[in-house]
Design a protein around this motif. Structure first.
Motif, short mmCIF file in Angstrom:
data_model
loop_
_atom_site.label_atom_id
_atom_site.label_comp_id
_atom_site.label_asym_id
_atom_site.label_seq_id
_atom_site.Cartn_x
_atom_site.Cartn_y
_atom_site.Cartn_z
N GLY A 135 -1.38 10.07 11.46
CA GLY A 135 -1.21 9.43 12.76
C GLY A 135 -0.78 7.98 12.72
N GLY A 136 -0.30 7.52 11.56
CA GLY A 136 0.16 6.13 11.46
C GLY A 136 -0.94 5.13 11.78
N THR A 137 -2.16 5.44 11.33
CA THR A 137 -3.32 4.62 11.71
C THR A 137 -3.46 3.35 10.90
OG1 THR A 137 -4.70 5.97 10.25
CG2 THR A 137 -4.65 6.59 12.58
N ALA A 155 0.85 -1.19 0.00
CA ALA A 155 0.00 0.00 0.00
C ALA A 155 0.88 1.24 0.00
CB ALA A 155 -0.92 0.02 1.21
N GLU A 156 0.67 2.08 -1.00
CA GLU A 156 1.39 3.36 -1.06
C GLU A 156 0.54 4.41 -0.36
OE1 GLU A 156 3.02 6.53 -4.40
OE2 GLU A 156 2.66 4.44 -5.00
N VAL A 157 1.03 4.88 0.79
CA VAL A 157 0.27 5.82 1.63
C VAL A 157 1.17 7.02 1.95
CG1 VAL A 157 -1.14 6.08 3.72
CG2 VAL A 157 -0.92 3.82 2.65
N PRO A 158 1.17 8.03 1.08
CA PRO A 158 2.09 9.16 1.26
C PRO A 158 1.99 9.85 2.62
CG PRO A 158 1.13 9.22 -0.92
CD PRO A 158 0.40 8.15 -0.17
N LEU A 159 0.77 9.98 3.15
CA LEU A 159 0.58 10.73 4.40
C LEU A 159 0.42 9.80 5.60
CD1 LEU A 159 -1.84 13.57 3.19
CD2 LEU A 159 0.66 13.60 3.35
N HIS A 160 1.09 8.66 5.57
CA HIS A 160 0.95 7.69 6.66
C HIS A 160 1.21 8.33 8.02
CE1 HIS A 160 1.18 3.97 8.91
NE2 HIS A 160 2.39 4.29 9.32
N TYR A 161 2.27 9.07 8.15
CA TYR A 161 2.59 9.67 9.45
C TYR A 161 1.73 10.89 9.74
CZ TYR A 161 6.55 6.52 9.55
OH TYR A 161 7.34 5.39 9.56
N GLU A 162 1.40 11.65 8.70
CA GLU A 162 0.57 12.84 8.91
C GLU A 162 -0.81 12.49 9.45
OE1 GLU A 162 3.63 14.15 5.88
OE2 GLU A 162 2.56 12.33 6.41
N GLU A 193 13.09 14.20 7.44
CA GLU A 193 13.93 13.64 8.50
C GLU A 193 13.08 12.94 9.57
OE1 GLU A 193 13.91 16.79 7.55
OE2 GLU A 193 15.89 17.19 6.68
N ALA A 194 11.90 13.51 9.87
CA ALA A 194 11.03 12.91 10.88
C ALA A 194 10.48 11.57 10.41
CB ALA A 194 9.87 13.87 11.20
N LYS A 195 10.20 11.45 9.12
CA LYS A 195 9.71 10.19 8.58
C LYS A 195 10.82 9.14 8.58
CE LYS A 195 6.09 12.27 5.74
NZ LYS A 195 5.36 12.27 4.48
#
Length: 204
Positions: free
Chosen positions: A127-129, A118-125, A171-173
């Protein structure tokens, strides 16, 4: 079934990594899930168009060939420049995208797939849900990101800066990813990293 998420910064090459992983690991013809494709499809659904108009205004929707569609150019210029509008758009789209992802994962499982990509560009934005066994972060230097966005999408620098600010710093990712693929080089260098990842983390 094993689930992998491919995420990272805009212009870093997430789709290229996803394509290479599918080429080398998916043998049964299953398609990869793309959060971006899901969002683009959802954006033109009547219920979503209604919410766009209601929450973002009439300019968010235009008529083409007698049919209402999302005004993507307007949304891109307005949403990336306004954090409140961006959050509104995300709240409208993200539940549907996550629902589509889980439906796709279930379909893969029922179809006998061993691996779900799964390509999920905003995974961390968001909340990593999205649950996954492996989070792959695709990263590149800001200079390379900007150059790719200019060359491949024809965007001007001001829009690019807004898009970069709208996402987590790369860097955070990188700090949170299970695997990091650094994509400042050419296609062969990228494929070499993908093959190494496949050998280290996957056994069919």
């Amino acid at each position: 079934m094993t689930s992998w998420i491919i995420t990272g910064g805009i212009g870093c090459g997430k789709s290229s990594v996803t394509e290479l992983l599918a080429k080398h690991l998916l043998k049964n013809g299953f398609e990869v899930f793309s959060a971006d494709r899901s969002a683009q499809t959802l954006m033109d659904e009547p219920a979503v168009l209604g919410e766009l108009k209601r929450q973002l205004g009439e300019d968010a929707v235009v008529s083409k060939d007698g049919k209402d569609v999302a005004n993507r150019e307007w949304l891109r210029s307005e949403v990336f420049a306004d954090v409140v509008k961006r959050q509104i758009l995300e709240k409208i789209l993200h539940p549907g995208v996550l629902q589509d992802l889980e439906k796709s994962r279930e379909a893969h499982l029922n179809g006998g797939a061993n691996l779900f990509l799964a390509e999920v560009p905003l995974h961390y934005e968001i909340g990593g849900t999205v649950s996954a066994d492996l989070i792959i972060v695709v990263a590149a230097s800001p200079e390379v990101q900007k150059r790719r966005l200019m060359e491949r999408r024809g965007l001007d620098e001001s829009i690019i800066e807004q898009m970069l600010r709208a996402q987590w710093p790369i860097e955070a990712k990188v700090e949170r990813g299970d695997v990091v693929i650094w994509n400042d080089g050419d296609r062969s260098a990228l494929e070499a990293q993908v093959l190494t990842l496949a050998r280290q983390h996957w056994q069919a």
